[in-house]
Design a protein around this motif. Sequence first.
Motif, PDB file in Angstrom:
ATOM      1  N   GLU A  18     -11.760  -4.576  -4.136  1.00  0.00           N
ATOM      2  CA  GLU A  18     -10.444  -5.062  -3.552  1.00  0.00           C
ATOM      3  C   GLU A  18     -10.790  -6.249  -2.616  1.00  0.00           C
ATOM      4  O   GLU A  18      -9.676  -6.998  -2.376  1.00  0.00           O
ATOM      5  CB  GLU A  18      -9.706  -3.956  -2.978  1.00  0.00           C
ATOM      6  CG  GLU A  18      -9.218  -2.917  -4.377  1.00  0.00           C
ATOM      7  CD  GLU A  18      -8.077  -3.913  -5.005  1.00  0.00           C
ATOM      8  OE1 GLU A  18      -7.344  -4.886  -4.946  1.00  0.00           O
ATOM      9  OE2 GLU A  18      -8.238  -3.439  -6.194  1.00  0.00           O
ATOM     10  N   TRP A  52     -12.287   0.348   3.449  1.00  0.00           N
ATOM     11  CA  TRP A  52     -11.010   0.177   3.442  1.00  0.00           C
ATOM     12  C   TRP A  52     -10.367   0.649   4.991  1.00  0.00           C
ATOM     13  O   TRP A  52      -9.515   0.053   5.657  1.00  0.00           O
ATOM     14  CB  TRP A  52     -10.094   0.966   2.354  1.00  0.00           C
ATOM     15  CG  TRP A  52     -10.417   0.474   1.147  1.00  0.00           C
ATOM     16  CD1 TRP A  52     -10.662  -0.933   0.795  1.00  0.00           C
ATOM     17  CD2 TRP A  52     -10.664   1.024  -0.279  1.00  0.00           C
ATOM     18  NE1 TRP A  52     -10.692  -1.335  -0.531  1.00  0.00           N
ATOM     19  CE2 TRP A  52     -10.772   0.114  -1.111  1.00  0.00           C
ATOM     20  CE3 TRP A  52     -10.276   2.365  -0.616  1.00  0.00           C
ATOM     21  CZ2 TRP A  52     -10.798   0.257  -2.562  1.00  0.00           C
ATOM     22  CZ3 TRP A  52     -10.489   2.885  -1.989  1.00  0.00           C
ATOM     23  CH2 TRP A  52     -10.638   1.843  -2.739  1.00  0.00           C
ATOM     24  N   THR A  76      -3.172  -6.682  -4.707  1.00  0.00           N
ATOM     25  CA  THR A  76      -3.006  -6.294  -5.969  1.00  0.00           C
ATOM     26  C   THR A  76      -3.148  -7.692  -6.780  1.00  0.00           C
ATOM     27  O   THR A  76      -3.405  -9.033  -6.074  1.00  0.00           O
ATOM     28  CB  THR A  76      -1.816  -5.681  -6.467  1.00  0.00           C
ATOM     29  OG1 THR A  76      -2.070  -5.306  -7.763  1.00  0.00           O
ATOM     30  CG2 THR A  76      -0.679  -6.299  -6.321  1.00  0.00           C
ATOM     31  N   GLY A 114      -3.312   5.708  -4.979  1.00  0.00           N
ATOM     32  CA  GLY A 114      -3.867   4.478  -4.767  1.00  0.00           C
ATOM     33  C   GLY A 114      -2.891   3.379  -4.370  1.00  0.00           C
ATOM     34  O   GLY A 114      -2.787   2.273  -4.442  1.00  0.00           O
ATOM     35  N   ASP A 136      -3.502   7.810  -0.776  1.00  0.00           N
ATOM     36  CA  ASP A 136      -4.502   6.781  -0.650  1.00  0.00           C
ATOM     37  C   ASP A 136      -5.612   7.566  -0.100  1.00  0.00           C
ATOM     38  O   ASP A 136      -5.815   8.538   0.746  1.00  0.00           O
ATOM     39  CB  ASP A 136      -4.293   5.677   0.005  1.00  0.00           C
ATOM     40  CG  ASP A 136      -5.175   4.631  -0.199  1.00  0.00           C
ATOM     41  OD1 ASP A 136      -4.959   3.848  -1.119  1.00  0.00           O
ATOM     42  OD2 ASP A 136      -6.357   4.410   0.510  1.00  0.00           O
ATOM     43  N   MET A 186      -0.221   3.402 -10.903  1.00  0.00           N
ATOM     44  CA  MET A 186      -1.360   3.040 -10.553  1.00  0.00           C
ATOM     45  C   MET A 186      -1.694   1.446 -10.375  1.00  0.00           C
ATOM     46  O   MET A 186      -2.026   1.137 -11.689  1.00  0.00           O
ATOM     47  CB  MET A 186      -2.568   3.899 -11.241  1.00  0.00           C
ATOM     48  CG  MET A 186      -2.334   5.477 -11.171  1.00  0.00           C
ATOM     49  SD  MET A 186      -3.690   6.430 -11.949  1.00  0.00           S
ATOM     50  CE  MET A 186      -5.090   6.205 -10.863  1.00  0.00           C
ATOM     51  N   THR A 188      -3.815  -1.601  -9.997  1.00  0.00           N
ATOM     52  CA  THR A 188      -5.436  -2.092 -10.020  1.00  0.00           C
ATOM     53  C   THR A 188      -6.095  -1.027  -9.079  1.00  0.00           C
ATOM     54  O   THR A 188      -7.059  -1.199  -8.327  1.00  0.00           O
ATOM     55  CB  THR A 188      -5.340  -3.397  -8.974  1.00  0.00           C
ATOM     56  OG1 THR A 188      -4.817  -3.284  -8.001  1.00  0.00           O
ATOM     57  CG2 THR A 188      -5.019  -4.546 -10.068  1.00  0.00           C
ATOM     58  N   SER A 189      -6.055   0.278  -9.780  1.00  0.00           N
ATOM     59  CA  SER A 189      -6.796   1.490  -8.784  1.00  0.00           C
ATOM     60  C   SER A 189      -7.506   2.238 -10.081  1.00  0.00           C
ATOM     61  O   SER A 189      -8.658   2.747  -9.832  1.00  0.00           O
ATOM     62  CB  SER A 189      -6.084   2.211  -8.246  1.00  0.00           C
ATOM     63  OG  SER A 189      -5.034   2.841  -8.846  1.00  0.00           O
ATOM     64  N   TYR A 192     -11.293   1.748 -11.417  1.00  0.00           N
ATOM     65  CA  TYR A 192     -12.756   2.210 -10.599  1.00  0.00           C
ATOM     66  C   TYR A 192     -13.236   3.858 -11.261  1.00  0.00           C
ATOM     67  O   TYR A 192     -14.169   4.165 -11.029  1.00  0.00           O
ATOM     68  CB  TYR A 192     -12.044   2.618  -9.029  1.00  0.00           C
ATOM     69  CG  TYR A 192     -11.808   1.526  -8.216  1.00  0.00           C
ATOM     70  CD1 TYR A 192     -12.899   0.676  -7.986  1.00  0.00           C
ATOM     71  CD2 TYR A 192     -10.743   1.242  -7.534  1.00  0.00           C
ATOM     72  CE1 TYR A 192     -12.886  -0.451  -7.326  1.00  0.00           C
ATOM     73  CE2 TYR A 192     -10.389   0.175  -6.783  1.00  0.00           C
ATOM     74  CZ  TYR A 192     -11.486  -0.745  -6.587  1.00  0.00           C
ATOM     75  OH  TYR A 192     -11.184  -1.821  -5.815  1.00  0.00           O
TER      76      TYR A 192
END
Length: 314
Positions: A18, A52, A76, A114, A136, A186, A188-189, A192
């Motif tokens: 990210e 993070w 994002t 997320g 999160d 969700m 862009t999570s 992973y």
Amino acid sequence: SGGSQTVALGLSSGINAEYGEFQTNHHYFIQINLSTRMTDDDEKLAGLREKWNERAKDRSFTGPMDLLFDKTGYITIGYYLTGDETVGQSAQNMTTRLAEISNISAESRVLDLGCGKGAPVLDIAVKTGASVVGVDLAENHIEFAKVFLAKYRVRNPEIQAEFHVGSYYDIPAAVKSLAPFTHVIMQTSIFYAHHRIDDVLSQVSSVLAPGSGLLVTTDFLRNVPLSEVIDFATLNSMSTVLNKDEMEVALKRNGLEYVDGEVLDSHCIKCNIAKRNKVDELSLQGPSKEFFKSREEYVRNGKISFQLVVARKQ
């Protein structure tokens, strides 16, 4: 015990996709047993959480990622309506698009897995009247989200929102107690977790309303053999990359049916160009131009597709 199960993982020293941070493009593929995989995931999750948390300590909105996203609290890939949007505006548009395509309304109960700093799901709550919950991995993201919530409540005292620290591999009991949800989003999570897609989708399925609940994701999916996108996976902290057919099968295995979607390749390309230009314009330290260029090129050459996916709980 699962000891005989194996999975292919691409491993990298760069773990924070990210933020576009990576130290090397070294990668290798190995076959490992399930228990080892879980140990590696624990270490990877701990590393992501630490990164993070470190980036979210400063709440002055003057950090590199804050400036990249126009101090919106978003992180994002954007969606473009006019083509003239800033990076932050395009990111806000993407959340609006997710809400539109899945018909989120005042009657909706939305879980964001997320959720980052909470701004996207709070904007959904304000625009639609839905009640929302954010989860999160990073404690400082959740603290940030609570600060955002207090600010949102000044102008929107009726907003219904709460935030919890947790992983989408194991949704917190306090959140499960609020189920069923009409929507799980969700942004862009989920990519992973392609190597543990059943672990995530089973959790999602368990909290969605049967027969109507929707999972809405933005995701990277490959159009070519896995061997052609290993570098992409490495740079994006992905242990593997599913294609669309594999994702649809995984959804079905977990009681979810693909019902709608949108190819967002042009938006992804434009957003990564904009991010790269802004890093130059503001001389930002941290976000990597090479990282954004890599995403742009893999999507532009058709090896990777960035897609919005909607699936219904059966």
